[in-house]
Enzyme design. Structure first.
Site, PDB file in Angstrom:
ATOM      1  N   TYR A 254       0.833  -1.204   0.000  1.00  0.00           N
ATOM      2  CA  TYR A 254       0.000   0.000   0.000  1.00  0.00           C
ATOM      3  C   TYR A 254       0.870   1.256   0.000  1.00  0.00           C
ATOM      4  CZ  TYR A 254      -3.410   3.485   1.262  1.00  0.00           C
ATOM      5  OH  TYR A 254      -4.215   4.598   1.245  1.00  0.00           O
TER       6      TYR A 254
ATOM      7  N   TRP B 151       1.327   5.673  -1.591  1.00  0.00           N
ATOM      8  CA  TRP B 151       1.059   6.707  -2.584  1.00  0.00           C
ATOM      9  C   TRP B 151       2.087   6.783  -3.686  1.00  0.00           C
ATOM     10  CZ3 TRP B 151      -1.987  11.514  -2.961  1.00  0.00           C
ATOM     11  CH2 TRP B 151      -3.237  11.378  -2.368  1.00  0.00           C
TER      12      TRP B 151
HETATM   13  N1  LIG Z   1      -1.657   8.096  12.547  1.00  0.00           N
HETATM   14  C1  LIG Z   1      -2.074   8.214  11.291  1.00  0.00           C
HETATM   15  N2  LIG Z   1      -1.596   7.380  10.353  1.00  0.00           N
HETATM   16  C2  LIG Z   1      -2.005   7.493   9.091  1.00  0.00           C
HETATM   17  C3  LIG Z   1      -2.951   8.466   8.715  1.00  0.00           C
HETATM   18  C4  LIG Z   1      -3.470   9.328   9.721  1.00  0.00           C
HETATM   19  O1  LIG Z   1      -4.329  10.192   9.467  1.00  0.00           O
HETATM   20  N3  LIG Z   1      -2.990   9.183  10.993  1.00  0.00           N
HETATM   21  N4  LIG Z   1      -3.364   8.550   7.406  1.00  0.00           N
HETATM   22  C5  LIG Z   1      -3.278   7.342   6.604  1.00  0.00           C
HETATM   23  C6  LIG Z   1      -3.489   7.619   5.180  1.00  0.00           C
HETATM   24  S1  LIG Z   1      -4.954   8.420   4.780  1.00  0.00           S
HETATM   25  C7  LIG Z   1      -2.638   7.214   4.213  1.00  0.00           C
HETATM   26  S2  LIG Z   1      -3.124   7.359   2.569  1.00  0.00           S
HETATM   27  C8  LIG Z   1      -1.351   6.586   4.536  1.00  0.00           C
HETATM   28  C9  LIG Z   1      -0.210   7.030   3.602  1.00  0.00           C
HETATM   29  O2  LIG Z   1       0.826   6.133   3.671  1.00  0.00           O
HETATM   30  P1  LIG Z   1       1.872   5.941   2.466  1.00  0.00           P
HETATM   31  O3  LIG Z   1       1.203   6.183   1.178  1.00  0.00           O
HETATM   32  O4  LIG Z   1       2.542   4.645   2.669  1.00  0.00           O
HETATM   33  O5  LIG Z   1       2.878   7.136   2.758  1.00  0.00           O
HETATM   34  P2  LIG Z   1       3.972   7.818   1.844  1.00  0.00           P
HETATM   35  O6  LIG Z   1       4.889   8.523   2.768  1.00  0.00           O
HETATM   36  O7  LIG Z   1       3.305   8.639   0.796  1.00  0.00           O
HETATM   37  O8  LIG Z   1       4.729   6.591   1.191  1.00  0.00           O
HETATM   38  C10 LIG Z   1       5.097   6.520  -0.123  1.00  0.00           C
HETATM   39  C11 LIG Z   1       6.458   5.846  -0.199  1.00  0.00           C
HETATM   40  O9  LIG Z   1       6.745   5.608  -1.569  1.00  0.00           O
HETATM   41  C12 LIG Z   1       8.092   5.991  -1.836  1.00  0.00           C
HETATM   42  N5  LIG Z   1       8.152   6.336  -3.267  1.00  0.00           N
HETATM   43  C13 LIG Z   1       7.845   7.511  -3.858  1.00  0.00           C
HETATM   44  N6  LIG Z   1       7.990   7.420  -5.184  1.00  0.00           N
HETATM   45  C14 LIG Z   1       8.388   6.160  -5.461  1.00  0.00           C
HETATM   46  C15 LIG Z   1       8.659   5.455  -6.680  1.00  0.00           C
HETATM   47  O10 LIG Z   1       8.579   5.978  -7.786  1.00  0.00           O
HETATM   48  N7  LIG Z   1       9.005   4.143  -6.558  1.00  0.00           N
HETATM   49  C16 LIG Z   1       9.101   3.511  -5.355  1.00  0.00           C
HETATM   50  N8  LIG Z   1       9.445   2.225  -5.340  1.00  0.00           N
HETATM   51  N9  LIG Z   1       8.857   4.169  -4.200  1.00  0.00           N
HETATM   52  C17 LIG Z   1       8.496   5.460  -4.254  1.00  0.00           C
HETATM   53  C18 LIG Z   1       8.359   7.134  -0.905  1.00  0.00           C
HETATM   54  O11 LIG Z   1       9.739   7.307  -0.684  1.00  0.00           O
HETATM   55  C19 LIG Z   1       7.587   6.703   0.347  1.00  0.00           C
HETATM   56  O12 LIG Z   1       8.387   5.932   1.200  1.00  0.00           O
HETATM   57  O13 LIG Z   1      -0.988   6.884   5.889  1.00  0.00           O
HETATM   58  C20 LIG Z   1      -2.013   6.510   6.810  1.00  0.00           C
HETATM   59  N10 LIG Z   1      -1.496   6.624   8.155  1.00  0.00           N
HETATM   60  N1  LIG Z   2      -0.784  18.432   3.004  1.00  0.00           N
HETATM   61  C1  LIG Z   2      -1.262  17.176   2.940  1.00  0.00           C
HETATM   62  N2  LIG Z   2      -2.485  16.952   2.401  1.00  0.00           N
HETATM   63  C2  LIG Z   2      -2.973  15.694   2.365  1.00  0.00           C
HETATM   64  C3  LIG Z   2      -2.238  14.581   2.823  1.00  0.00           C
HETATM   65  C4  LIG Z   2      -0.953  14.852   3.400  1.00  0.00           C
HETATM   66  O1  LIG Z   2      -0.251  13.921   3.850  1.00  0.00           O
HETATM   67  N3  LIG Z   2      -0.508  16.141   3.435  1.00  0.00           N
HETATM   68  N4  LIG Z   2      -2.767  13.309   2.730  1.00  0.00           N
HETATM   69  C5  LIG Z   2      -3.857  13.091   1.766  1.00  0.00           C
HETATM   70  C6  LIG Z   2      -4.586  11.842   2.063  1.00  0.00           C
HETATM   71  S1  LIG Z   2      -3.869  10.378   1.609  1.00  0.00           S
HETATM   72  C7  LIG Z   2      -5.816  11.815   2.592  1.00  0.00           C
HETATM   73  S2  LIG Z   2      -6.621  10.332   2.800  1.00  0.00           S
HETATM   74  C8  LIG Z   2      -6.515  13.044   2.981  1.00  0.00           C
HETATM   75  C9  LIG Z   2      -7.115  12.891   4.364  1.00  0.00           C
HETATM   76  O2  LIG Z   2      -7.946  13.930   4.651  1.00  0.00           O
HETATM   77  P1  LIG Z   2      -8.633  13.994   6.100  1.00  0.00           P
HETATM   78  O3  LIG Z   2      -9.188  12.696   6.462  1.00  0.00           O
HETATM   79  O4  LIG Z   2      -9.493  15.189   6.077  1.00  0.00           O
HETATM   80  O5  LIG Z   2      -7.318  14.232   6.985  1.00  0.00           O
HETATM   81  P2  LIG Z   2      -6.931  14.624   8.457  1.00  0.00           P
HETATM   82  O6  LIG Z   2      -6.024  15.805   8.345  1.00  0.00           O
HETATM   83  O7  LIG Z   2      -6.400  13.438   9.145  1.00  0.00           O
HETATM   84  O8  LIG Z   2      -8.275  15.016   9.182  1.00  0.00           O
HETATM   85  C10 LIG Z   2      -8.920  16.250   9.060  1.00  0.00           C
HETATM   86  C11 LIG Z   2      -9.313  16.728  10.429  1.00  0.00           C
HETATM   87  O9  LIG Z   2     -10.253  15.862  11.020  1.00  0.00           O
HETATM   88  C12 LIG Z   2     -10.256  16.131  12.407  1.00  0.00           C
HETATM   89  N5  LIG Z   2     -10.693  14.949  13.132  1.00  0.00           N
HETATM   90  C13 LIG Z   2      -9.995  13.838  13.461  1.00  0.00           C
HETATM   91  N6  LIG Z   2     -10.765  12.972  14.150  1.00  0.00           N
HETATM   92  C14 LIG Z   2     -11.971  13.551  14.251  1.00  0.00           C
HETATM   93  C15 LIG Z   2     -13.212  13.148  14.841  1.00  0.00           C
HETATM   94  O10 LIG Z   2     -13.370  12.082  15.425  1.00  0.00           O
HETATM   95  N7  LIG Z   2     -14.267  14.001  14.710  1.00  0.00           N
HETATM   96  C16 LIG Z   2     -14.163  15.202  14.064  1.00  0.00           C
HETATM   97  N8  LIG Z   2     -15.245  15.947  13.951  1.00  0.00           N
HETATM   98  N9  LIG Z   2     -13.000  15.610  13.535  1.00  0.00           N
HETATM   99  C17 LIG Z   2     -11.940  14.798  13.610  1.00  0.00           C
HETATM  100  C18 LIG Z   2      -8.834  16.524  12.768  1.00  0.00           C
HETATM  101  O11 LIG Z   2      -8.866  17.701  13.574  1.00  0.00           O
HETATM  102  C19 LIG Z   2      -8.182  16.739  11.434  1.00  0.00           C
HETATM  103  O12 LIG Z   2      -7.413  17.924  11.348  1.00  0.00           O
HETATM  104  O13 LIG Z   2      -5.613  14.151   2.985  1.00  0.00           O
HETATM  105  C20 LIG Z   2      -4.850  14.238   1.779  1.00  0.00           C
HETATM  106  N10 LIG Z   2      -4.201  15.508   1.793  1.00  0.00           N
HETATM  107 MO   LIG Z   3      -5.026   8.649   2.447  1.00  0.00          MO
END
Ligand SMILES: Nc1nc2c(c(=O)[nH]1)N[C@H]1C(S)=C(S)[C@@H](COP(=O)(O)OP(=O)(O)OC[C@H]3O[C@@H](n4cnc5c(=O)[nH]c(N)nc54)[C@H](O)[C@@H]3O)O[C@H]1N2
Ligand SMILES: Nc1nc2c(c(=O)[nH]1)N[C@H]1C(S)=C(S)[C@@H](COP(=O)(O)OP(=O)(O)OC[C@H]3O[C@@H](n4cnc5c(=O)[nH]c(N)nc54)[C@H](O)[C@@H]3O)O[C@H]1N2
Ligand SMILES: [Mo]
Length: 763
Positions: free
Chosen positions: A108, A110
């Protein structure tokens, strides 16, 4: 024009000499993101992986396969020829002794923008050629929604594309309730690329037009716009209680839109019977919700009056609401509330999923057709819900529930990861690190020495987007970008395509893998095949002209988008893709699964880890998305420092919580619970509600045994709960976690997150 594209935006490239280059704003971008500049320093940072590298203990114990200790070992550099030989031999050994099912390549993550160099597509294309792998289903973003929405409303992905457009909100909405806010920081991102950043403009326009915004979130910063926003802080993970009470009180006041309920929904009576307390003796009224959420009874009634007085109401639920224990419920409850109000399918009304969670949410583009690299067919049928990885590694053969099925965990012997970082994304990392020791071999393709690379046995260095050509074509973004090569590959790095071509050759499958096409030919193929899918009046320009200009913008649709408009106009002709064809406020199907943690109607489950339950840990930890990077990507670049203090993650703490613990601004603290501990630097804030703290995600894991701290850099996932949302979706629960904080009085340990491991160099 020379351009490059990333998930966080498009940039103009100014090449100087050698490896020197600058990324400048793309002229079409209305609100360029700072994140992109982070790559200027990251790409040449000391954390870069230069050569194929093998963990010493793995090489030594190759025959005996014992003494596995990942994450603490030295590495040995090897040639590409040796690396291909080692990896292919090991895969062959694992396949012949344990079968393809024992390879886990859910992988999994990005990865990077660029349609051809999509890491997972290459990994899977290769593994499918040799018989397949155990895969993963759903995402870390909103797994709970992906699984529950098809039962109660229809295909969740369709709704993300069809979300009512911002134009419709600006023109028609009176009241917008934003659960989890509309965080502009997140709108910087779009999977696959962004041409122009629009969320801020959209939000400001809606404000200027008089839309009344209410931010229902523990963080004030989750909704900021030019007009006054009302902030109604509520305890994390209690949204369901509030929403149920709104349903109850509106219904009790006789304000339910009966016509809507009768025409478009099923199961209302059973749902209301639960709200009335007929099934559990608890009436879900404002009093009840007030005690759970921390919002006063008066404020709840004020909110109800606003809803009743509103001409058009939009209920917006952020994706974060799904990433918590019982994360299926907030969406289901919100759908019930929107049904009771009855504005679904009308301009500017109804329900919206994650405005500003990404830049594309609420733009009015329909899905733009685009082809991907063909991945072939996976002959292995085994999968796991993506966030069950630790549980899978710990429990081979054990059975578990998922969406009405009983499944069993495979016995994983080899993990292959490309394009994701489980040491960033997974919860309870101490548990995962233990489980991670169990497989015989871990292989990763990475470009930097993050914790994934350090916890691998074989690390194959990949190029970044700047070191290769590609095409950015995201189905939700109107811009298509030709991504120019900016610099030569760093060290001996290769693209994922080159890596898997090299491996395929060892299996005599190179021709099948490459189809005799070069990278350039594949990019052209993606362009031509995608072009063939466009409608006649939307064809792409000539390829060479596109390449020379660097970008192309898909024509803008004329109509504003309204979610579920067709269903509301013609419910018989366009039934929903649910079993009844209607909105299901009671689901016979879910009810038939007999899950105690996800019954047949939206329900409040009070047994979670949240502020309403007594615990020795008194603070609810949120770990939201970082402002200055995407997840863990570019944490090794300079822009990410904007969100740190002395190089460590910042923890936002309410002033009264800080005072009660003797904490002051910029103080180094230990944040801990039974699962682990991390260091972070205090930022006292009035913008976070009492009892809640926040550490944005993305600090690279940096464990320190000497200090007995799971991460001295501030990765919140050493603290978060690793438990499926419920038996239905088994999604991640990252926003569920209670912690305590105390001053860290010892000498601040030196951060080593970006240092490569000890490497025995080759010539
Ligand atoms: N506590 C907490 N944990 C969370 C979340 C949260 O809200 N709270 N959010 C979750 C969510 S929504 C998501 S989507 C995940 C994201 O989790 P990930 O998508 O696993 O996070 P990234 O850091 O984007 O990881 C991408 C990796 O791909 C590598 N990479 C980039 N380009 C390339 C390429 O071309 N080839 C290869 N082989 N590698 C490459 C980068 O170096 C990096 O290590 O995290 C989740 N984890
Ligand atoms: N700059 C930046 N943008 C991103 C990403 C990133 O890594 N960096 N990740 C991308 C990805 S993969 C995803 S999936 C999206 C995720 O997008 P979201 O799911 O919107 O991401 P978060 O920032 O985790 O959450 C938004 C807000 O929800 C609030 N929140 C958390 N828990 C609760 C709850 O129980 N109740 C309520 N009411 N509020 C709560 C927190 O205050 C938080 O700031 O963002 C995307 N955009
Ligand atoms: Mo995500």
């Amino acid at each position: 024009m020379k351009l490059t594209a990333a998930h966080w935006g498009t940039y103009k490239v100014r090449n100087d000499t050698g490896k020197n280059f600058k990324l400048l704003p793309f002229e079409q971008d209305k609100n360029p993101s700072d994140i992109g500049r982070g790559i200027e320093s990251a790409v040449v940072d000391g954390s870069r992986i230069h050569k194929p590298t093998v963990r010493k203990g793995w090489l030594d114990s190759n025959k005996k396969r014992k003494n596995i200790k990942r994450g603490e070992d030295q590495f040995v550099e090897v040639s590409w020829e040796d690396a291909f030989e080692l990896v292919s031999k090991e895969i062959k050994r694992v396949v012949s002794t344990h079968g393809n099912e024992s390879i886990y390549a859910g992988s999994y993550g990005w990865a990077s923008a660029g349609r051809f160099h999509h890491a997972q597509s290459h990994l899977r294309r290769f593994l499918n050629l040799i018989g397949g792998y155990t895969y993963s289903k759903n995402t870390y973003s909103y797994a709970a929604a992906e699984v529950i929405i098809p039962h109660v409303l229809g295909n969740f992905y369709d709704f993300l594309f069809d979300t009512t457009s911002w134009e419709s909100i600006a023109d028609h909405t009176s009241l917008l309730l934003a659960f989890g806010g509309i965080p502009l920081k997140n709108g910087q991102i779009n999977q696959g690329g962004v041409g122009s950043h629009n969320q801020r403009g959209y939000l400001n326009k809606a404000s200027a037009n008089g839309v009344k915004f209410i931010n229902l979130s523990p963080l004030k910063s989750d909704l900021e716009t030019t007009s006054n926003v009302e902030w109604l802080p509520l305890k994390p993970n209690t949204d369901v209680a509030l929403i149920l009470s709104l349903c109850y009180e509106i219904n009790k006041a006789g304000a339910t839109n009966r016509n809507f309920i009768e025409k478009y929904t099923v199961g209302f009576e059973k749902f209301i019977s639960y709200l009335n307390g007929r099934t559990d003796g608890v009436v879900k009224d404002a009093n009840w919700a007030s005690k759970i959420t921390g919002i006063s009874r008066e404020a709840i009634f004020e909110l109800i009056n606003k809803i009743k007085g509103s001409k058009r109401t939009m209920i917006s639920v952020s994706w974060s609401l799904t990433r918590q224990s019982y994360g299926e419920q907030p969406y289901w409850a919100a759908i019930a509330l929107a049904s009771i109000i009855g504005d679904i399918g009308k301009p500017g009304g109804g329900i919206g999923f994650g405005y500003s969670a990404m830049n594309s949410i609420g733009n009015h583009y329909k899905k733009i057709p685009a082809v991907s690299l063909p991945q072939g067919k996976n002959n292995v049928k085994k999968f796991i819900p993506v966030a069950r990885i630790s549980e899978m590694l710990e429990n081979p053969g054990a059975s578990f529930d998922y969406n009405g099925s009983k499944l069993t965990y495979p016995d994983i012997k080899l993990i292959y990861w490309a394009g994701g970082n489980p040491f960033h994304h997974h919860q309870d990392l101490n548990r995962m690190i233990k489980a991670w020791q169990l497989p015989e071999t871990v292989i990763s393709n990475e470009w930097c020495w993050n914790a994934l690379a350090k916890h691998s046995d074989i690390v194959l260095p990949v190029t970044t987007t700047l070191e290769r050509e590609d095409i950015a074509l995201a189905p939700r973004d109107p811009y298509m970008i030709f991504m120019s090569k900016v610099i030569d590959p760093i060290g001996k790095s290769k693209s994922d395509f080159e890596i898997f071509s090299g491996l395929a050759e060892k299996f005599d499958l190179k021709k099948e893998y490459t189809e005799n096409k070069t990278e350039k030919e594949w990019i052209r193929w993606i362009y031509d095949e995608s072009n063939a899918l466009q409608e006649n009046n939307h064809k792409f320009p000539d390829f060479d002209a596109f390449k020379a200009k660097g970008w192309y913008k898909h024509p803008e649709p004329i109509e504003q988008q309204i979610l579920l408009k067709e269903f509301i106009q013609y419910p018989e002709k366009y039934p929903l893709a649910t079993p009844s064809g209607k909105i299901e406020l009671f689901s016979e199907q879910i009810d038939s699964f007999q899950y105690s943690d996800c019954v047949g109607h939206p329900k409040w489950y009070g047994d979670k880890e949240y502020l309403g339950n007594t615990s020795k840990y008194k603070l609810h930890l949120l770990s939201n998305q970082p402002i200055f990077k995407l997840h863990s990507q570019l944490d090794n670049g300079e822009v990410a420092d904007n969100e740190k203090s002395d190089g460590r993650a910042i923890i936002e703490v309410n002033r009264r919580d800080a005072n009660a613990r003797g904490l002051s601004d910029k103080m180094l603290v230990k944040v801990f619970n039974d699962r682990g501990s991390c260091l972070a630097v205090v930022k006292i804030s009035e913008n976070i509600m009492l009892g809640v703290v926040n550490i944005p995600t993305g600090a690279w894991l940096d464990p320190s045994k000497n200090d007995d701290i799971s991460c001295i850099h501030g990765n919140p996932n050493v603290l978060t709960l690793d438990k499926g949302t419920s038996n239905l979706a088994q999604g991640p629960s990252s926003h569920t976690s209670l912690v305590e904080i105390e001053q860290f009085k010892k000498e601040p340990p030196k951060i080593r997150a970006f240092d490569p491991p000890e490497i025995i160099k080759s010539k």
